[in-house]
Design a protein around this motif. Structure first.
Motif, short mmCIF file in Angstrom:
data_model
loop_
_atom_site.label_atom_id
_atom_site.label_comp_id
_atom_site.label_asym_id
_atom_site.label_seq_id
_atom_site.Cartn_x
_atom_site.Cartn_y
_atom_site.Cartn_z
N UNK A 248 -30.56 -6.16 77.21
CA UNK A 248 -31.30 -6.77 76.10
C UNK A 248 -31.92 -8.08 76.55
N UNK A 249 -31.22 -8.84 77.39
CA UNK A 249 -31.80 -10.08 77.89
C UNK A 249 -33.00 -9.81 78.78
N UNK A 250 -32.91 -8.80 79.63
CA UNK A 250 -34.04 -8.45 80.48
C UNK A 250 -35.27 -8.11 79.62
N UNK A 251 -35.03 -7.43 78.52
CA UNK A 251 -36.12 -7.06 77.60
C UNK A 251 -36.55 -8.24 76.71
N UNK A 252 -35.79 -9.33 76.74
CA UNK A 252 -36.12 -10.47 75.88
C UNK A 252 -35.72 -10.24 74.43
N UNK A 253 -34.63 -9.48 74.23
CA UNK A 253 -34.19 -9.11 72.88
C UNK A 253 -32.90 -9.83 72.51
N UNK A 254 -32.66 -9.91 71.22
CA UNK A 254 -31.40 -10.44 70.69
C UNK A 254 -30.28 -9.43 70.92
N UNK A 255 -29.06 -9.93 70.96
CA UNK A 255 -27.90 -9.03 71.06
C UNK A 255 -27.43 -8.56 69.68
N UNK A 256 -28.20 -8.89 68.65
CA UNK A 256 -27.92 -8.37 67.30
C UNK A 256 -28.61 -7.02 67.15
N UNK A 257 -27.87 -5.97 66.78
CA UNK A 257 -28.47 -4.63 66.72
C UNK A 257 -29.60 -4.54 65.69
N UNK A 258 -30.60 -3.73 66.03
CA UNK A 258 -31.65 -3.42 65.07
C UNK A 258 -31.17 -2.39 64.06
N UNK A 259 -30.22 -1.54 64.48
CA UNK A 259 -29.66 -0.53 63.58
C UNK A 259 -28.32 -0.06 64.14
N UNK A 260 -27.49 0.48 63.26
CA UNK A 260 -26.19 1.04 63.64
C UNK A 260 -26.06 2.39 62.96
N UNK A 261 -25.69 3.42 63.75
CA UNK A 261 -25.63 4.79 63.26
C UNK A 261 -24.31 5.43 63.68
N UNK A 262 -23.76 6.28 62.82
CA UNK A 262 -22.57 7.05 63.15
C UNK A 262 -22.98 8.44 63.62
N UNK A 263 -22.48 8.85 64.79
CA UNK A 263 -22.80 10.14 65.38
C UNK A 263 -21.54 10.98 65.51
N UNK A 264 -21.68 12.27 65.84
CA UNK A 264 -20.48 13.11 66.04
C UNK A 264 -19.59 12.56 67.14
N UNK A 265 -18.35 13.10 67.17
CA UNK A 265 -17.42 12.71 68.21
C UNK A 265 -16.90 11.30 68.07
N UNK A 266 -16.83 10.78 66.84
CA UNK A 266 -16.36 9.41 66.58
C UNK A 266 -17.18 8.39 67.38
N UNK A 267 -18.49 8.61 67.40
CA UNK A 267 -19.41 7.78 68.20
C UNK A 267 -20.20 6.85 67.30
N UNK A 268 -20.27 5.60 67.68
CA UNK A 268 -21.10 4.60 66.99
C UNK A 268 -22.25 4.22 67.90
N UNK A 269 -23.47 4.36 67.40
CA UNK A 269 -24.68 4.02 68.15
C UNK A 269 -25.28 2.74 67.58
N UNK A 270 -25.45 1.74 68.44
CA UNK A 270 -26.19 0.55 68.05
C UNK A 270 -27.45 0.49 68.90
N UNK A 271 -28.59 0.25 68.24
CA UNK A 271 -29.88 0.23 68.91
C UNK A 271 -30.48 -1.16 68.88
N UNK A 272 -31.23 -1.47 69.92
CA UNK A 272 -31.89 -2.76 70.06
C UNK A 272 -33.35 -2.47 70.35
N UNK A 273 -34.20 -2.73 69.36
CA UNK A 273 -35.59 -2.29 69.41
C UNK A 273 -36.50 -3.32 70.05
#
Length: 486
Positions: A248-273
C-alpha cells in the motif's frame, strides 16, 4: 527464545518454510512429471540454476496472459501443477502457466532462496532466471507482456514479493501465499526474524525496500494479493500485515481498507483501492488456517485444487487471485482489455560517449511510443526509433518501450535492452557490501537511520549489516546504486 522447530534444525534449516519431512524429498525427473507438465530447456540466461516447466491449455490464443507459479520448500513444479488449482484456471480462462523449480543443489530443502541478495536483486540469481522463463514463454506462446503475473507459496511467496520489487516493469500483478515481504531478510540468520516475528518497520520503511530494488522506477506498480492463515506458525501472520503495509505504501495508499468482505472458508478480504477505485492491494486472512496454499477441491465455479501436504482445504485462492488480476475478463489490472501489445525487437544501435540510438518494430494501432530508461520516461516519439542523449560516458543503461494508442492509453512494455556508452576512461569501480560497510568505507552516509549514497544521495535502506548493495563510483567522492548493473 527461539521456537523449538528452529532450535532443533539450527542455522542450516532456518530458510525452511515447510515441515522437515522434506529432508528425503526427491524431485521428479521430466519423464515422471504429469502428462500436461512439460519441461522447457535452454530458456536463456539461468544464473539461479532453476528448471522451467510449463502448462499450456488446449486452444491457447495469441496474446494470452502468463502466470508464473512458484512452489514452496520441499515441493516441486509437479506438486504445484497437480494441487494448486492454477491449471484449472488456465483451462477456463486460457493462459499459460510457468512452474519454476529449484533443487537441493541450490538449497538443502529445495526452497527458493528468498533471503539471499545474490538471488533476489534485479539481474541476479533466481529472479533473473525466472524472468528468462517469462521471456521464453512470450517467445513460445506469443504471450501478452502486459499481462504477466507471479504467485508463490511460502519460500515461493517470499520470492514472488522479491520478483515484484525487482521487476515491476515485467509483472502486472502478484500473489504472495503464506509468504514474506520483499527484502525482509538478506541472510539466513535474518530469515528466522521474518518468519517468526515482526521487524517493526513503518509502511514507508517497508516501501523503501521495494523502491531500493529499482531506483528511479516510478510505476506502474503491480497489483498484489496477500493470502495468510491466522494459525500459521511457520510464517507468522504478521508477515501478511507487513506485506499489506509494504505494497500500500508503494502505491501511495492508506493502510485503512477501502472495503471489507466475508468470503467462503472463514476468509476475510480487505481491499485497498487506487485513485480510480480499482483494488491495488488485497489481503485475504483465513481464520484458523495453518501454513499452506488455500484450495477448495470440487467442480464448482469457485472451487479448485487438491488437498495435500501444505495444500489446505479452505477456499480456492487461485480462483480469487485470477479474478483480482482480471484473468477472467474483468479487466482490473493494467494492460487488460484492449491495451496494445508490447513492441518487439527493441535494439540498441552503435553508442557514442553520450548517446545510444534505439529502434523497435511497429505496433498496429500505436499513435506514439513511450521510451523508458531505468523505469523513467525519457522520450515520446511517434515513430519506431529514438536516440537517448545527454548520457554519461562509460556507463551502462537499460531501456524499455511501450506503445500508446490514440486515447493516450499505454500498452505493455517491451523486453529490456541494455547498452553502454563509450569512453569514460578507466572503468568505473564497483563495490558490493552491506550498508554498514559502505558507510565505514566512506561510500555512503547515514541520516535518520537510513543509508544514502555519497554524491547521489540515493536511499539504500536501513543502516545495518543485513542490507547489501552494489555501488558504482561516479566521482572522487560520489557513488550511485548499481545493483545488477556492474
Amino acid at each position: 527464545m527461539r521456537p523449538p522447530l528452529l532450535r532443533r534444525l539450527g542455522r542450516l534449516l532456518v530458510s525452511a518454510l515447510l515441515a522437515a519431512t522434506a529432508c528425503t524429498f526427491a524431485l521428479p525427473s521430466p519423464a515422471s512429471a504429469a502428462g500436461g507438465l512439460t519441461q522447457v530447456t535452454g530458456f536463456g540466461s539461468n544464473p539461479g540454476n532453476l528448471a522451467m516447466y510449463t502448462y499450456v491449455p488446449d486452444g491457447l490464443p495469441r496474446s494470452a496472459p502468463v502466470v508464473v507459479a512458484m512452489h514452496g520448500c520441499a515441493q516441486s513444479a509437479n506438486d504445484y501443477y497437480a494441487n494448486s488449482g492454477w491449471t484449472t484456471m488456465a483451462d477456463r480462462y486460457k493462459f499459460a502457466v510457468v512452474f519454476p523449480q529449484t533443487s537441493a543443489a541450490n538449497n538443502s530443502l529445495s526452497c527458493f532462496t528468498w533471503f539471499d541478495p545474490a538471488d533476489t536483486g534485479r539481474g541476479k540469481g533466481e529472479v533473473a532466471s525466472v524472468v528468462s522463463m517469462v521471456d521464453k514463454a512470450a517467445q513460445l506462446y506469443g504471450s501478452d507482456r502486459a499481462r504477466v503475473y507471479v504467485t508463490g507459496l511460502s519460500a515461493g511467496g517470499g520470492m514472488t514479493a522479491n520478483l515484484l520489487a525487482a521487476y515491476p516493469d515485467v509483472f502486472a500483478g502478484g500473489a504472495v501465499d503464506s509468504g514474506l515481504p520483499a527484502q525482509c531478510a538478506t541472510s539466513q540468520t535474518g530469515a528466522s526474524g521474518c518468519q517468526y516475528g515482526s521487524l517493526n518497520l513503518t509502511p514507508a520503511q517497508w516501501g523503501d525496500k521495494v523502491r531500493a530494488q529499482n531506483p528511479g522506477y516510478a510505476g506502474p506498480w503491480p497489483r498484489v494479493a496477500i493470502w495468510q492463515g491466522t494459525s500459521d506458525y511457520t510464517v507468522y501472520p504478521v508477515n501478511a500485515t507487513e506485506l499489506r503495509d509494504q505494497w500500500t505504501n508503494v502505491w501511495g495508499l492508506s493502510q485503512t481498507p477501502s472495503s471489507t468482505t466475508t468470503l467462503p472458508g472463514s476468509t476475510t478480504l480487505t481491499s485497498y483501492d487506487d485513485a480510480g477505485g480499482e483494488p491495488a492491494v488485497q489481503l485475504y486472512q483465513i481464520s484458523g488456517m495453518g501454513h499452506g496454499l488455500a484450495v477448495d477441491p470440487g467442480t464448482g465455479e469457485e472451487q479448485c485444487g487438491k488437498s495435500a501436504a501444505y495444500f489446505l482445504d479452505t477456499i480456492c485462492s487461485s480462483y480469487y487471485t485470477a479474478h483480482f488480476w482480471g484473468l477472467d475478463g474483468a479487466g482490473t489490472g493494467p494492460g487488460d482489455g484492449d491495451a496494445l501489445p508490447a513492441p518487439a525487437g527493441l535494439k540498441a544501435g552503435t553508442p557514442t560517449a553520450t548517446s545510444v540510438p534505439l529502434s523497435w518494430s511497429a505496433v498496429a494501432g500505436a499513435a506514439s511510443y513511450h521510451v523508458y530508461r531505468g523505469g523513467t520516461r525519457v522520450g515520446t516519439p511517434s515513430g519506431t526509433s529514438f536516440t537517448d542523449s545527454a548520457l554519461t560516458a562509460g556507463t551502462s543503461y537499460t531501456w524499455t518501450v511501450a506503445a500508446v494508442d490514440n486515447t493516450g492509453k499505454e500498452g505493455a512494455r517491451s523486453a529490456p535492452v541494455t547498452a553502454s556508452t563509450t569512453g569514460g576512461g578507466t572503468p568505473a569501480t564497483c563495490v558490493t557490501a552491506n550498508n554498514y560497510a559502505h558507510v565505514a568505507a566512506g561510500r555512503a552516509h547515514v541520516s535518520g537511520g537510513y543509508t544514502y549514497t555519497n554524491g547521489g544521495n540515493q536511499n539504500m535502506g536501513l543502516y545495518n549489516v543485513f542490507i547489501t548493495h552494489t555501488l558504482r563510483q561516479t566521482g572522487p567522492d560520489s557513488w550511485e546504486l548499481a545493483d545488477g548493473a556492474c
